[in-house]
Design an enzyme around this catalytic site. Structure first.
Site, PDB file in Angstrom:
ATOM      1  N   LYS A 153       1.245  -0.949   8.098  1.00 14.30           N
ATOM      2  CA  LYS A 153       0.428  -0.072   8.940  1.00 14.30           C
ATOM      3  C   LYS A 153       0.689  -0.399  10.412  1.00 14.30           C
ATOM      4  CE  LYS A 153      -1.749   1.454   5.229  1.00 14.30           C
ATOM      5  NZ  LYS A 153      -1.419   2.795   4.685  1.00 14.30           N
TER       6      LYS A 153
ATOM      7  N   SER B 124       2.458   6.734   3.673  1.00 11.48           N
ATOM      8  CA  SER B 124       1.448   6.573   4.724  1.00 11.48           C
ATOM      9  C   SER B 124       2.020   6.344   6.117  1.00 11.48           C
ATOM     10  CB  SER B 124       0.502   5.420   4.376  1.00 11.48           C
ATOM     11  OG  SER B 124       1.179   4.175   4.446  1.00 11.48           O
TER      12      SER B 124
END
Length: 290
Positions: free
Chosen positions: A140, A72
């Protein structure tokens, strides 16, 4: 003229300071030898205890190792990369800033069963004291903080924060799709707020919360995947990450060695205003009203 001393005086032992102190000095020297020469096994245990104590202290207060659990955050951080997270930036009430790459605890079923599996055996023991990368966390990039409104997307597929368009080309994946915040269908359910994946508005973000996105926008189950759809009543999901769940800020990629690099906040976030324009805020509040 020479005077002879009596035999009993001439033969008398020397009772000066040197002779009187000799037994005491010998005793002190023996004590020092005993203190200096501990058995090897005792010295080893002492050194190990000190090393473990320092490792635990460093992990708790300063630096901790993690590994990247998925794709990701590509291309900057690749699956199974080893990273270091520093905690000093968020001491004394300071909060994560837009653009920071952060490690945080699972806000609630964001991780799948396989992602939650951490190290086992001796590696598990070492991870608890900070000597091995820890699993069960997410990595993230912070896009929005408290009060922000995030909008996707303009005609060029770029998202904006508080009305400021972000040029994220320096760190996004090579093919983010039709817009820089599109998300694959497998990540989220049909008919959710991402049904129109290039046309959504999030915010204002509540106090103490963050909105986070992966750099590999088409393959990241981030805040977008936890939005409630327009027909979901009551809303049981949340796109936010609580700031209390943030472990720290990623500051370096340490392994593989040939890809070692510092991780810093992109310049593009410097121009984002602290508050959204009135029309952007009003539009967000209208969309958030059932």
């Amino acid at each position: 003229m020479t005077t002879e001393q009596p035999d009993d005086i001439a033969d008398a032992p020397d009772t000066g300071a040197t002779g009187a102190d000799e037994p005491r000095r010998g005793h002190r020297a023996a004590d020092k030898d005993e203190r200096k020469h501990l058995p090897v096994w005792q010295e080893s245990i002492l050194l190990l205890a000190v090393a473990l104590g320092l490792a635990v202290l460093i992990k708790a207060l300063f630096v901790q190792a993690f590994y990247i659990p998925s794709e990701s955050m590509e291309p900057g951080l690749v699956k199974n990369d080893r990273i270091l997270v520093q905690k000093v930036s968020y001491w004394f009430g300071k909060q994560p800033q837009r653009g920071d790459v952060v490690v945080f605890e699972d806000p609630g079923e964001w991780l799948g069963p396989t992602d939650n599996v951490g190290p086992t055996g001796m590696a598990s023991v070492l991870s608890k004291i900070g000597l091995y990368p820890t699993g069960g966390h997410l990595v993230k990039r912070v896009i929005g903080t408290a009060g922000d409104v995030v909008v996707c997307c303009d005609e060029q597929g770029r998202i904006s924060v508080n009305g400021q368009v972000l040029d994220e080309s320096s760190y996004l994946g090579p093919d983010p799709g039709a817009c820089n915040a599109v998300v694959d269908e497998w990540i989220t359910k049909e008919k959710t707020a991402l049904g129109s994946s290039c046309g959504w508005t999030i915010g204002p973000i509540p106090d103490g919360k963050l909105l986070v996105l992966g750099d590999n926008r088409g393959h990241s189950a981030d805040s977008r995947a936890h939005l409630c759809g327009p027909d979901e009543d009551p809303c049981t999901q949340s796109p936010w990450v609580d700031t209390d769940l943030v472990v720290g800020k990623v500051f370096t990629l340490i392994w593989p060695r040939d890809r070692w690099t510092w991780v810093s906040r992109p310049e593009v976030f410097k121009d984002v205003p602290d508050d959204p324009p009135a029309d952007v805020r009003e539009r967000a509040e209208e969309l958030a009203t059932p």
